[in-house]
Design a protein around this motif. Structure first.
Motif, PDB file in Angstrom:
ATOM      1  N   GLY A 252      -3.354  -8.841   5.101  1.00  0.00           N
ATOM      2  CA  GLY A 252      -3.265  -7.407   5.377  1.00  0.00           C
ATOM      3  C   GLY A 252      -1.835  -6.947   5.593  1.00  0.00           C
ATOM      4  N   ASN A 253      -1.082  -7.669   6.413  1.00  0.00           N
ATOM      5  CA  ASN A 253       0.290  -7.253   6.716  1.00  0.00           C
ATOM      6  C   ASN A 253       1.228  -7.454   5.537  1.00  0.00           C
ATOM      7  OD1 ASN A 253       0.497  -6.389   9.681  1.00  0.00           O
ATOM      8  ND2 ASN A 253      -0.668  -8.275   9.849  1.00  0.00           N
ATOM      9  N   CYS A 254       1.074  -8.585   4.822  1.00  0.00           N
ATOM     10  CA  CYS A 254       1.895  -8.783   3.623  1.00  0.00           C
ATOM     11  C   CYS A 254       1.566  -7.739   2.561  1.00  0.00           C
ATOM     12  CB  CYS A 254       1.692 -10.195   3.073  1.00  0.00           C
ATOM     13  SG  CYS A 254       2.405 -11.495   4.110  1.00  0.00           S
ATOM     14  N   GLY A 255       0.275  -7.372   2.473  1.00  0.00           N
ATOM     15  CA  GLY A 255      -0.114  -6.318   1.542  1.00  0.00           C
ATOM     16  C   GLY A 255       0.518  -4.982   1.887  1.00  0.00           C
ATOM     17  N   LEU A 256       0.553  -4.653   3.184  1.00  0.00           N
ATOM     18  CA  LEU A 256       1.190  -3.406   3.611  1.00  0.00           C
ATOM     19  C   LEU A 256       2.682  -3.398   3.299  1.00  0.00           C
ATOM     20  CD1 LEU A 256      -0.289  -2.312   7.071  1.00  0.00           C
ATOM     21  CD2 LEU A 256      -0.314  -1.038   4.921  1.00  0.00           C
ATOM     22  N   ILE A 257       3.349  -4.528   3.585  1.00  0.00           N
ATOM     23  CA  ILE A 257       4.785  -4.623   3.311  1.00  0.00           C
ATOM     24  C   ILE A 257       5.056  -4.443   1.818  1.00  0.00           C
ATOM     25  CG2 ILE A 257       6.784  -6.165   3.367  1.00  0.00           C
ATOM     26  CD1 ILE A 257       5.559  -7.413   5.906  1.00  0.00           C
ATOM     27  N   TYR A 258       4.258  -5.101   0.989  1.00  0.00           N
ATOM     28  CA  TYR A 258       4.418  -4.981  -0.470  1.00  0.00           C
ATOM     29  C   TYR A 258       4.185  -3.544  -0.925  1.00  0.00           C
ATOM     30  CZ  TYR A 258       3.553  -5.636  -5.452  1.00  0.00           C
ATOM     31  OH  TYR A 258       3.596  -5.524  -6.818  1.00  0.00           O
ATOM     32  N   LEU A 259       3.130  -2.940  -0.408  1.00  0.00           N
ATOM     33  CA  LEU A 259       2.786  -1.574  -0.804  1.00  0.00           C
ATOM     34  C   LEU A 259       3.881  -0.595  -0.418  1.00  0.00           C
ATOM     35  CD1 LEU A 259       0.571   0.314  -1.942  1.00  0.00           C
ATOM     36  CD2 LEU A 259      -0.286   0.538   0.391  1.00  0.00           C
TER      37      LEU A 259
ATOM     38  N   GLY B 137       6.984  -1.238   0.129  1.00  0.00           N
ATOM     39  CA  GLY B 137       8.200  -1.519  -0.624  1.00  0.00           C
ATOM     40  C   GLY B 137       8.159  -1.029  -2.057  1.00  0.00           C
ATOM     41  N   HIS B 138       6.966  -0.945  -2.651  1.00  0.00           N
ATOM     42  CA  HIS B 138       6.853  -0.611  -4.072  1.00  0.00           C
ATOM     43  C   HIS B 138       6.418   0.825  -4.348  1.00  0.00           C
ATOM     44  CE1 HIS B 138       7.169  -4.958  -4.514  1.00  0.00           C
ATOM     45  NE2 HIS B 138       7.336  -4.782  -5.805  1.00  0.00           N
ATOM     46  N   GLU B 139       5.932   1.533  -3.346  1.00  0.00           N
ATOM     47  CA  GLU B 139       5.496   2.912  -3.566  1.00  0.00           C
ATOM     48  C   GLU B 139       6.536   3.887  -3.005  1.00  0.00           C
ATOM     49  OE1 GLU B 139       2.917   4.356  -5.191  1.00  0.00           O
ATOM     50  OE2 GLU B 139       2.597   2.327  -5.965  1.00  0.00           O
ATOM     51  N   LYS B 140       7.163   4.653  -3.868  1.00  0.00           N
ATOM     52  CA  LYS B 140       8.213   5.579  -3.430  1.00  0.00           C
ATOM     53  C   LYS B 140       7.669   6.651  -2.493  1.00  0.00           C
ATOM     54  CE  LYS B 140      11.244   5.017  -7.431  1.00  0.00           C
ATOM     55  NZ  LYS B 140      11.957   5.705  -8.551  1.00  0.00           N
ATOM     56  N   ALA B 141       6.383   7.007  -2.647  1.00  0.00           N
ATOM     57  CA  ALA B 141       5.787   8.019  -1.769  1.00  0.00           C
ATOM     58  C   ALA B 141       5.746   7.552  -0.322  1.00  0.00           C
ATOM     59  CB  ALA B 141       4.380   8.366  -2.248  1.00  0.00           C
ATOM     60  N   LEU B 142       5.830   6.236  -0.112  1.00  0.00           N
ATOM     61  CA  LEU B 142       5.788   5.679   1.239  1.00  0.00           C
ATOM     62  C   LEU B 142       7.173   5.343   1.777  1.00  0.00           C
ATOM     63  CD1 LEU B 142       2.717   3.273   0.847  1.00  0.00           C
ATOM     64  CD2 LEU B 142       2.744   5.624   1.692  1.00  0.00           C
TER      65      LEU B 142
ATOM     66  N   SER C 162       4.447  -4.656  10.647  1.00  0.00           N
ATOM     67  CA  SER C 162       3.680  -5.653   9.902  1.00  0.00           C
ATOM     68  C   SER C 162       4.441  -6.972   9.810  1.00  0.00           C
ATOM     69  CB  SER C 162       3.360  -5.139   8.494  1.00  0.00           C
ATOM     70  OG  SER C 162       2.445  -4.067   8.551  1.00  0.00           O
ATOM     71  N   PHE C 163       5.743  -6.895   9.551  1.00  0.00           N
ATOM     72  CA  PHE C 163       6.563  -8.112   9.477  1.00  0.00           C
ATOM     73  C   PHE C 163       6.590  -8.830  10.820  1.00  0.00           C
ATOM     74  CE2 PHE C 163      10.674 -10.227  10.056  1.00  0.00           C
ATOM     75  CZ  PHE C 163      10.632 -11.140   9.002  1.00  0.00           C
ATOM     76  N   THR C 164       6.736  -8.057  11.896  1.00  0.00           N
ATOM     77  CA  THR C 164       6.739  -8.638  13.241  1.00  0.00           C
ATOM     78  C   THR C 164       5.400  -9.297  13.542  1.00  0.00           C
ATOM     79  OG1 THR C 164       8.283  -6.916  13.989  1.00  0.00           O
ATOM     80  CG2 THR C 164       7.102  -8.143  15.688  1.00  0.00           C
ATOM     81  N   ASP C 165       4.324  -8.629  13.188  1.00  0.00           N
ATOM     82  CA  ASP C 165       2.976  -9.148  13.473  1.00  0.00           C
ATOM     83  C   ASP C 165       2.697 -10.452  12.740  1.00  0.00           C
ATOM     84  OD1 ASP C 165       2.278  -7.212  15.266  1.00  0.00           O
ATOM     85  OD2 ASP C 165       1.212  -5.960  13.837  1.00  0.00           O
ATOM     86  N   VAL C 166       3.004 -10.488  11.447  1.00  0.00           N
ATOM     87  CA  VAL C 166       2.679 -11.684  10.666  1.00  0.00           C
ATOM     88  C   VAL C 166       3.564 -12.853  11.081  1.00  0.00           C
ATOM     89  CG1 VAL C 166       4.255 -11.315   8.698  1.00  0.00           C
ATOM     90  CG2 VAL C 166       2.047 -12.437   8.337  1.00  0.00           C
ATOM     91  N   THR C 167       4.795 -12.564  11.487  1.00  0.00           N
ATOM     92  CA  THR C 167       5.674 -13.626  11.976  1.00  0.00           C
ATOM     93  C   THR C 167       5.203 -14.135  13.330  1.00  0.00           C
ATOM     94  OG1 THR C 167       7.530 -12.526  10.856  1.00  0.00           O
ATOM     95  CG2 THR C 167       8.077 -14.258  12.423  1.00  0.00           C
TER      96      THR C 167
ATOM     97  N   VAL D 188      -2.656   2.245  -2.433  1.00  0.00           N
ATOM     98  CA  VAL D 188      -3.488   1.101  -2.824  1.00  0.00           C
ATOM     99  C   VAL D 188      -4.212   1.397  -4.128  1.00  0.00           C
ATOM    100  CG1 VAL D 188      -5.510  -0.264  -2.208  1.00  0.00           C
ATOM    101  CG2 VAL D 188      -3.777   0.219  -0.477  1.00  0.00           C
ATOM    102  N   LEU D 189      -4.795   2.607  -4.231  1.00  0.00           N
ATOM    103  CA  LEU D 189      -5.507   2.977  -5.455  1.00  0.00           C
ATOM    104  C   LEU D 189      -4.563   3.041  -6.655  1.00  0.00           C
ATOM    105  CD1 LEU D 189      -7.866   5.774  -4.063  1.00  0.00           C
ATOM    106  CD2 LEU D 189      -8.499   3.450  -4.753  1.00  0.00           C
ATOM    107  N   LYS D 190      -3.350   3.559  -6.434  1.00  0.00           N
ATOM    108  CA  LYS D 190      -2.385   3.650  -7.527  1.00  0.00           C
ATOM    109  C   LYS D 190      -1.989   2.261  -8.012  1.00  0.00           C
ATOM    110  CE  LYS D 190       1.023   6.677  -7.397  1.00  0.00           C
ATOM    111  NZ  LYS D 190       2.325   7.318  -7.069  1.00  0.00           N
ATOM    112  N   LEU D 191      -1.733   1.342  -7.075  1.00  0.00           N
ATOM    113  CA  LEU D 191      -1.389  -0.025  -7.446  1.00  0.00           C
ATOM    114  C   LEU D 191      -2.553  -0.704  -8.181  1.00  0.00           C
ATOM    115  CD1 LEU D 191       0.612  -1.636  -4.493  1.00  0.00           C
ATOM    116  CD2 LEU D 191       1.390  -1.231  -6.815  1.00  0.00           C
TER     117      LEU D 191
END
Length: 292
Positions: free
Chosen positions: A43-50, A52-57, A69-74, A282-285
């Motif tokens: 979940g957290n790696c997915g959020l970080i990826y999303l 990082g790759h979606e300009k709207a975010l 998310s990075f803090t949590d997964v670490t 998520v839907l766009k990806l």
């Protein structure tokens, strides 16, 4: 190895005993923690990826969310793999310095998580109370400096834990009744005076958790005042904290592990469900991957 002796102390390692009194149930206890860890990492790696790759975010709120998310997964990665090794393979030995390192990262990342939640509350305050100046106040350099300051604050306040714990004499044993190296759990194994450790631990908790809770409370108080004065739509605000009572030791250890695991597991689910922009990303990806 159920106890400690002088030779084990010379070798410089501790024995993490897992959850005392529930050794027979370690396998069953490990299953929900393993599942939570998998959900937290994905979940957290997915959020970080999303993000990082979606300009709207590419906005302050989502930068702070990516940092959370990075803090949590670490954070959960510093404890859960070691915990599962104890539960599954009975690998209970941990080097003294490795124990100190784990203790440092657990407390530093816990403080970092608290700090990022404070930054997210301040972000909402600026967005609601100063919407026209939001982009000029929370610029990328400001966000980077705020994240760095939060990290350095945690490091500077937690580093003394390491030295205060390392100075203690360990002549009573090396058996730690826990699944990971927590500051006071390690200190209590010592035969020395741990009063300084306890006092400093309380001081650090007040400087990190107390300060962050104060800032979060002030931020949302100002938000509520702005919402009421503008007769705006409803604002949803939630926080969570719990205190420690006189409870059985095994319950305390289970709660301590849940305290570390629940936020990393739930944060990506909560923000993914409640944040429209993340759902759209998520839907766009998904459709982008499907069409390639």
């Amino acid at each position: 190895m159920s106890g400690a002796n002088s030779s084990s102390l010379i070798l410089g390692f501790f024995i993490l005993n897992g959850i005392p009194g529930l050794e027979a149930e370690h396998i069953w206890i490990s299953l929900p923690f393993c599942l939570m860890y998998i959900v937290a990492v994905l979940g957290n790696c997915g959020l970080i990826y999303l993000i990082g790759h979606e300009k709207a975010l590419h906005r302050p709120m989502y930068y702070f969310l990516a940092l959370l998310s990075f803090t949590d997964v670490t954070l959960c990665s510093t404890t859960v793999p070691n915990m599962l090794c104890i539960f599954w393979f009975d690998l209970k030995e941990i080097d003294f310095n490795a124990c100190l390192a784990q203790m440092f990262f657990v407390h530093t990342l816990t403080g970092m998580e608290s700090g990022v939640l404070m930054l997210m509350a301040l972000d909402r305050y600026v967005a609601i109370c100063y919407p026209l100046r939001y982009g000029t106040i929370l610029t990328n350099p400001v966000i980077a400096k705020a994240g760095l300051a939060t990290f350095l604050r945690s490091v500077m306040l937690i580093v003394p834990f390491t030295f205060l714990t390392k100075r203690l004499p360990y002549c009573q044993g090396n058996l730690i009744p826990h699944t990971y190296c927590d500051h006071m759990s390690v200190a209590k194994v010592s035969c020395g005076n741990v009063k300084i450790n306890a006092v400093y631990g309380l001081l650090a908790a007040l400087l990190i958790g107390g300060f962050d809770m104060f800032c979060i409370s002030v931020s949302y108080t100002m938000i509520l005042r702005a919402v009421v004065s503008l007769s705006s739509v409803e604002a949803r605000i939630f926080t969570h904290r719990f205190g420690e009572q006189s409870i059985p030791h095994h319950v305390h250890i289970i709660i301590a592990n849940l305290y570390l695991m629940c936020p990393p597991t739930l944060n990506p689910i909560v923000y993914g469900v409640k944040t429209k922009q993340i759902q759209e990303g998520v839907l766009k990806l998904f459709y982008k991957e499907k069409n390639t």
